[in-house]
Each structure stands twice: as structure tokens, then as C-alpha cells.
Scaffold this motif. Sequence first.
Motif, PDB file in Angstrom:
ATOM      1  N   ALA A 140     -22.483  17.406  47.562  1.00 37.07           N
ATOM      2  CA  ALA A 140     -22.472  18.855  47.752  1.00 37.07           C
ATOM      3  C   ALA A 140     -23.757  19.491  47.237  1.00 37.07           C
ATOM      4  O   ALA A 140     -24.135  20.575  47.666  1.00 37.07           O
ATOM      5  CB  ALA A 140     -21.270  19.466  47.046  1.00 37.07           C
ATOM      6  N   ARG A 141     -24.432  18.813  46.327  1.00 36.69           N
ATOM      7  CA  ARG A 141     -25.684  19.330  45.769  1.00 36.69           C
ATOM      8  C   ARG A 141     -26.514  18.159  45.260  1.00 36.69           C
ATOM      9  O   ARG A 141     -25.974  17.110  44.904  1.00 36.69           O
ATOM     10  CB  ARG A 141     -25.400  20.316  44.631  1.00 36.69           C
ATOM     11  CG  ARG A 141     -24.441  19.782  43.576  1.00 36.69           C
ATOM     12  CD  ARG A 141     -24.124  20.811  42.504  1.00 36.69           C
ATOM     13  NE  ARG A 141     -23.150  20.300  41.551  1.00 36.69           N
ATOM     14  CZ  ARG A 141     -21.868  20.654  41.504  1.00 36.69           C
ATOM     15  NH1 ARG A 141     -21.395  21.548  42.352  1.00 36.69           N
ATOM     16  NH2 ARG A 141     -21.050  20.123  40.604  1.00 36.69           N
ATOM     17  N   TRP A 143     -31.845  12.975  40.137  1.00 33.84           N
ATOM     18  CA  TRP A 143     -32.408  11.784  40.795  1.00 33.84           C
ATOM     19  C   TRP A 143     -32.913  12.125  42.201  1.00 33.84           C
ATOM     20  O   TRP A 143     -34.051  11.803  42.566  1.00 33.84           O
ATOM     21  CB  TRP A 143     -31.343  10.692  40.846  1.00 33.84           C
ATOM     22  CG  TRP A 143     -31.617   9.538  41.760  1.00 33.84           C
ATOM     23  CD1 TRP A 143     -31.004   9.263  42.945  1.00 33.84           C
ATOM     24  CD2 TRP A 143     -32.563   8.475  41.561  1.00 33.84           C
ATOM     25  NE1 TRP A 143     -31.496   8.115  43.498  1.00 33.84           N
ATOM     26  CE2 TRP A 143     -32.455   7.607  42.668  1.00 33.84           C
ATOM     27  CE3 TRP A 143     -33.483   8.183  40.555  1.00 33.84           C
ATOM     28  CZ2 TRP A 143     -33.243   6.457  42.804  1.00 33.84           C
ATOM     29  CZ3 TRP A 143     -34.258   7.037  40.691  1.00 33.84           C
ATOM     30  CH2 TRP A 143     -34.143   6.194  41.799  1.00 33.84           C
ATOM     31  N   ALA A 144     -32.083  12.788  42.988  1.00 34.33           N
ATOM     32  CA  ALA A 144     -32.472  13.135  44.357  1.00 34.33           C
ATOM     33  C   ALA A 144     -33.595  14.163  44.365  1.00 34.33           C
ATOM     34  O   ALA A 144     -34.527  14.075  45.182  1.00 34.33           O
ATOM     35  CB  ALA A 144     -31.255  13.662  45.119  1.00 34.33           C
ATOM     36  N   PHE A 156     -30.168  23.712  47.267  1.00 37.95           N
ATOM     37  CA  PHE A 156     -28.760  23.943  47.592  1.00 37.95           C
ATOM     38  C   PHE A 156     -27.896  23.424  46.446  1.00 37.95           C
ATOM     39  O   PHE A 156     -27.729  22.229  46.253  1.00 37.95           O
ATOM     40  CB  PHE A 156     -28.403  23.239  48.898  1.00 37.95           C
ATOM     41  CG  PHE A 156     -27.004  23.521  49.387  1.00 37.95           C
ATOM     42  CD1 PHE A 156     -26.640  24.805  49.786  1.00 37.95           C
ATOM     43  CD2 PHE A 156     -26.058  22.510  49.459  1.00 37.95           C
ATOM     44  CE1 PHE A 156     -25.355  25.065  50.243  1.00 37.95           C
ATOM     45  CE2 PHE A 156     -24.773  22.764  49.909  1.00 37.95           C
ATOM     46  CZ  PHE A 156     -24.419  24.041  50.307  1.00 37.95           C
ATOM     47  N   GLN A 157     -27.356  24.347  45.660  1.00 36.00           N
ATOM     48  CA  GLN A 157     -26.631  23.987  44.441  1.00 36.00           C
ATOM     49  C   GLN A 157     -25.333  24.793  44.320  1.00 36.00           C
ATOM     50  O   GLN A 157     -25.172  25.604  43.402  1.00 36.00           O
ATOM     51  CB  GLN A 157     -27.518  24.227  43.213  1.00 36.00           C
ATOM     52  CG  GLN A 157     -28.768  23.352  43.143  1.00 36.00           C
ATOM     53  CD  GLN A 157     -28.452  21.915  42.758  1.00 36.00           C
ATOM     54  OE1 GLN A 157     -27.580  21.651  41.941  1.00 36.00           O
ATOM     55  NE2 GLN A 157     -29.174  20.973  43.359  1.00 36.00           N
ATOM     56  N   PRO A 158     -24.382  24.604  45.244  1.00 35.44           N
ATOM     57  CA  PRO A 158     -23.125  25.351  45.134  1.00 35.44           C
ATOM     58  C   PRO A 158     -22.373  24.983  43.861  1.00 35.44           C
ATOM     59  O   PRO A 158     -22.414  23.835  43.395  1.00 35.44           O
ATOM     60  CB  PRO A 158     -22.358  24.921  46.382  1.00 35.44           C
ATOM     61  CG  PRO A 158     -22.935  23.592  46.752  1.00 35.44           C
ATOM     62  CD  PRO A 158     -24.383  23.675  46.388  1.00 35.44           C
ATOM     63  N   SER A 159     -21.683  25.937  43.313  1.00 35.61           N
ATOM     64  CA  SER A 159     -20.934  25.716  42.071  1.00 35.61           C
ATOM     65  C   SER A 159     -19.616  24.998  42.356  1.00 35.61           C
ATOM     66  O   SER A 159     -19.132  24.968  43.497  1.00 35.61           O
ATOM     67  CB  SER A 159     -20.651  27.053  41.393  1.00 35.61           C
ATOM     68  OG  SER A 159     -19.741  27.808  42.181  1.00 35.61           O
ATOM     69  N   ASP A 160     -19.029  24.460  41.290  1.00 37.80           N
ATOM     70  CA  ASP A 160     -17.710  23.847  41.426  1.00 37.80           C
ATOM     71  C   ASP A 160     -16.694  24.864  41.934  1.00 37.80           C
ATOM     72  O   ASP A 160     -15.812  24.533  42.744  1.00 37.80           O
ATOM     73  CB  ASP A 160     -17.240  23.285  40.081  1.00 37.80           C
ATOM     74  CG  ASP A 160     -17.983  22.013  39.680  1.00 37.80           C
ATOM     75  OD1 ASP A 160     -18.860  21.556  40.451  1.00 37.80           O
ATOM     76  OD2 ASP A 160     -17.683  21.491  38.591  1.00 37.80           O
ATOM     77  N   ALA A 161     -16.805  26.088  41.471  1.00 29.51           N
ATOM     78  CA  ALA A 161     -15.861  27.128  41.895  1.00 29.51           C
ATOM     79  C   ALA A 161     -15.972  27.386  43.399  1.00 29.51           C
ATOM     80  O   ALA A 161     -14.951  27.570  44.084  1.00 29.51           O
ATOM     81  CB  ALA A 161     -16.118  28.417  41.118  1.00 29.51           C
TER      82      ALA A 161
END
Length: 332
Positions: A173-174, A178-179, A261-266
Motif C-alpha cells: 500500500a506504500r 527499502w523501496a 504515496f503513503q496512505p495511513s492505516d486508517a
Amino acid sequence: MQAAPPRHLQSEAEPERCSAQQTVTLFRHEPLLLDCGQPVCDVRVAYHTYGEAREHATLVLHALTGNSAVHEWWPDFLGAGKPFDPDTDFVVCSNVLGGCAGSTGPSELPTLSGQRVKLTLRDMARVGRALLEHLGVKKVRVIGASMGGMLAYAWLLECPDLVERAVIIGAPARHSPWAIGLGTAQRSAIQAAPGGEGLKIARQIAMLSYRSHQSFQQTQAGQRVPGVPAITSYLEYQGEKLLARFCEKTYVALTEAMDAFQPSDAELRGIQVPVLSIGISSDVLYPASEVKAHAALLPHSTYWELDSIHGHDAFLMDAQDLPERVRDFLHA
């Protein structure tokens, strides 16, 4: 993230009911507002369709260096009885905003404070939504692998009213540190050697992350040319091959968008549609444990793992029963 499998794995002919690549200009009257705040008009989108136009469609999202011609790079998935069946499905795939296979590329976008604007995966999803509206599509099943899988997450967050279900293959998802580190090294190579040489080096770095130790041991051991290790000639070939068909500005723009692109867990927990998430056992770029952990945050997810020695690129070169799994889920 390779664009196409080896030639012997490709279909000998295009499937029936495949359109030639088409191009449409969107946002002519009302601009697209990018996440950076910059409005953009006259966005060109290149796309392919397969099958008769319908209000329900299957939307295929391509990988980093891919394009809209699904029949060229995913023949195991397209055809009668396969996940994308032109006899019964309307299949759509477009080259992303910022791409270099017919859609508006980075050089055509406006600058902001003298710098080129930075695109996001959500920007790309909004362009894709406008294309579906142009085609008369009201609901989609979404499938993507690698960058396409991350873009599928963006679709789930940006266009929840359109997506009925989604398949995400070999993608988190994000991006992890490493990536992001791998992407940073690739962009640094392009910055240090612009004009082509840097892009070739970036591709070589990427190819090492797309396969695995076992895969290269099986396919690249020994020498092809006296005194030159097979892996060396293989990486040099891959670099030259990408340079002949790709744009370094696109490479930078798309890898930056993925890193950002770093969507949160929520946000992930708020996704309410069924999702099939697929990890690859030997993937060193996006480890299966990472893919599984992100899938576990989704309320209605199913996780399955492709067991292959061929790393991240197994979804292209060693699909095994993956097409059947995807077909059954998409048409459940």
C-alpha cells in the motif's frame, strides 16, 4: 516492473476485438487540479479497449515501464476464458498521466515556481476516472501489479464509488524505506548521467530488485560471451532495451509518485470493497510479508501467495495458476 515478458511468452497475434491504441484529450473545459495545487488543461490519454463497450468494465493498471497494450505484456490474462475475456468483458487500460506511451508526459506539464510539478498516484487515478466517464463506464473491477497495484490502492481511496472489487499483485500500500532507497539510487543515477546513460544504470539497479538470487542462479549463471558473466551482459541488454523505448523524465516522475504515496492505516481500514491481494514468495522489492501485512488492514481482503523463485517479476514470467485465481475473484 518489466513491461513485457520474453517474446516466446507473448501471444502470436492480437486477440480478437482488440482496439488499436486510441487517444483522447480530457479536461478541455474544466481543468484537472493536481495534488500540488496546479491546474492542468488538455490532458492527453492514450488507451486500449478490448470487447464491446459496457457500463461495467475491467480496468487494468500497468507497471512502471508498461503501457496500455495489455495484449503485448500480459497475454496469460487476456483472451477467451481468461481473467480479461473480450467476449464477455469490456477491458480498459490507459497509459498513466506522466507516462511516455502516448499520454501527457512530464515535459508537457506546467512548472510551479520554476520547477516541474510533481505528480501523485491520486492524480493518475483522477485522470483515469475522467477517461471512464468519457467511455460511459460507471463501475469497474480494478487490477494492477507492481506500480499498477499501488495505483489500484489509489483508486480504492480516490474513487470508492466506482470500484466494485480490486486485485493487487506484488504491491504494498506504500513504499518502505527499502523501496524508497532503491528509487532514490535509480534517480540519482539519472541525475548524475542525464541523456541516457543514467537511465540504463537505473534499469540495471531495478532489474536486480525484480528477480531473486535463485532466479538469477538458474537463468544467468556462467558466461554468454567469453570473459563476460551472463548477468553482466543481461543487465547491459536490459539497460539498452529500456533506453530505446522509455523516457528518463517519466522514470523520475513515476518513481517519485510511488515513493510519495503513503496512505495511513486508517485510510486503508476505510476501504470497504473486496480485495484480493497477492504476494510473491521470493519478491525482494516488495516482500510477501509486507504485502500481506498491508492486505490485513483492509476489512474485506483475501490474501494469496504465488510461490515462485523468480522474484517480483514472477507475475509476468511464472504466473502458474495466478490467472485462474484472478479470474475467479474478478467474476465472483
